[in-house]
Scaffold this active site. Structure first.
Site, PDB file in Angstrom:
ATOM      1  CG  HIS A  41      -2.046  -1.034   1.142  1.00 36.64           C
ATOM      2  ND1 HIS A  41      -2.526  -1.815   2.203  1.00 36.64           N
ATOM      3  CD2 HIS A  41      -2.601  -1.691  -0.091  1.00 36.64           C
ATOM      4  CE1 HIS A  41      -3.577  -2.504   1.679  1.00 36.64           C
ATOM      5  NE2 HIS A  41      -3.481  -2.730   0.609  1.00 36.64           N
ATOM      6  CB  CYS A  95       4.429 -11.683   5.802  1.00 34.56           C
ATOM      7  SG  CYS A  95       5.269 -11.673   6.937  1.00 34.56           S
ATOM      8  CD  GLU A 125      -2.522  -9.968   8.587  1.00 34.55           C
ATOM      9  OE1 GLU A 125      -1.824  -8.933   8.462  1.00 34.55           O
ATOM     10  OE2 GLU A 125      -2.422 -10.552   9.711  1.00 34.55           O
TER      11      GLU A 125
HETATM   12 FE1  F3S Z   1       5.845  -6.778   7.545  1.00 38.21          FE
HETATM   13 FE2  F3S Z   1       5.232  -9.397   7.812  1.00 38.21          FE
HETATM   14 FE3  F3S Z   1       5.217  -7.941   9.711  1.00 38.21          FE
HETATM   15  S1  F3S Z   1       4.721  -8.097   6.283  1.00 38.21           S
HETATM   16  S2  F3S Z   1       4.719  -5.845   8.955  1.00 38.21           S
HETATM   17  S3  F3S Z   1       6.956  -8.409   8.731  1.00 38.21           S
HETATM   18  S4  F3S Z   1       3.775  -9.545   9.477  1.00 38.21           S
END
Ligand code: F3S
Length: 281
Positions: A41, A95, A125
């Site tokens: 974003h 992630c 998410e």
């Molecule tokens: Fe980034 Fe993964 Fe945390 S995308 S904000 S490291 S949950």
């Protein structure tokens, strides 16, 4: 000249950096690469990706040939299954911390728990996590009462641990036979929120740098605002009102996890030299 402090950590978080790297590697390997939704974003990053030939599609079916990147937010499993049946290659850049929440939610569901997700209902998410609950997932709202004996509670990675604890405390009032809570908030986000709170206590003016549609950046703005400070939310240095900066004695700069480090540096430089920059314009 204003005194400028930049919050640490800054630059991309691990998950965003990894997703961008995977998309670029995919482009080199497969030629055509699309992302399922905006990869991050942040408009500057999206412009850079577009220039590199990596663009977003709203539906997996809109990507023809090449590869489709699943972004760091993840996605519901049925979307992945549909993609795998088509001829398109999947680059799954979910992630690992988000993957962990999905796995916890799925295991809770398999063990017969109703899963409550503390987060923003419409955030991708959260939609992805709900998809792993096979219809037995709910999004927390104050006063939510689930018709079940056993509930499991997980957090969207970008909410604050305090918000999660408060939600669990509210759910506990209903005396379920069993309530299991998993604090799945991301430490990277927590560290940025704590740094924003520290900086907002000391600075007269807080500049929040990041996409206006970024949930974690907006949360940093909210933290600074709640500390009673004036805030400027900008996506790039050129948006800064130089005269306003010149009047400030101390300025704090905080940035979301999808904001590139170079943008933060440009903003900090402009904040340190507002008059000089104004003469240049
Ligand atoms: Fe980034 Fe993964 Fe945390 S995308 S904000 S490291 S949950």
């Amino acid at each position: 000249m204003p005194r400028v402090t930049v919050a640490r950590p800054t630059g991309f978080c691990f998950g965003v950096e990894r997703a961008i790297r995977m998309a670029k590697e995919g482009k080199r390997q497969f030629g055509a690469v699309h992302t399922y939704g905006e990869l991050v974003h942040n408009p500057l990053v999206l412009e850079e990706l577009e220039a590199a030939g990596i663009s977003a599609v709203r539906h997996p079916g809109a990507a023809r040939g090449g590869a489709l990147v699943i972004r760091a937010h993840g996605c519901p499993p049925d979307v992945l299954a549909r993609c795998r049946k088509s001829d398109i290659r999947i680059i799954d850049a979910t992630c690992p911390y988000v993957r962990k929440v999905q796995n916890v939610a799925r295991r809770l569901r398999e063990q017969g728990f109703v899963v409550v997700v503390v987060g923003e209902r419409d955030h991708p998410e959260v939609q992805g996590i709900l998809g792993h609950c096979a219809g037995a997932g709910r999004v927390f709202t104050p006063g939510l009462r689930v018709r079940a004996d056993r509930i499991g509670v997980v957090a969207q990675t970008t909410i604050s641990p305090t918000h999660f604890r408060e939600a669990v405390a509210k759910l506990s009032l209903f005396r379920y036979t069993e309530l299991r809570a998993f604090d799945t908030t991301c430490q990277e986000v927590t560290a940025r929120q704590e740094a924003a709170a520290r900086i907002a206590r000391k600075a007269e003016l807080v500049i929040v740098v990041g996409g206006r549609n970024s949930a974690n950046t907006s949360r940093l703005a909210e933290i600074a605002r709640n500390a009673g400070k004036d805030i400027l939310h900008v996506e790039r240095a050129s948006e800064l009102p130089r005269r306003r900066l010149a009047r400030a004695g101390s300025i704090g700069v905080v940035a979301g996890s999808s904001t590139p480090a170079w943008v933060v540096r440009e903003v900090a430089t402009a904040a340190r030299n507002p008059c000089k920059e104004e003469r240049l314009q």
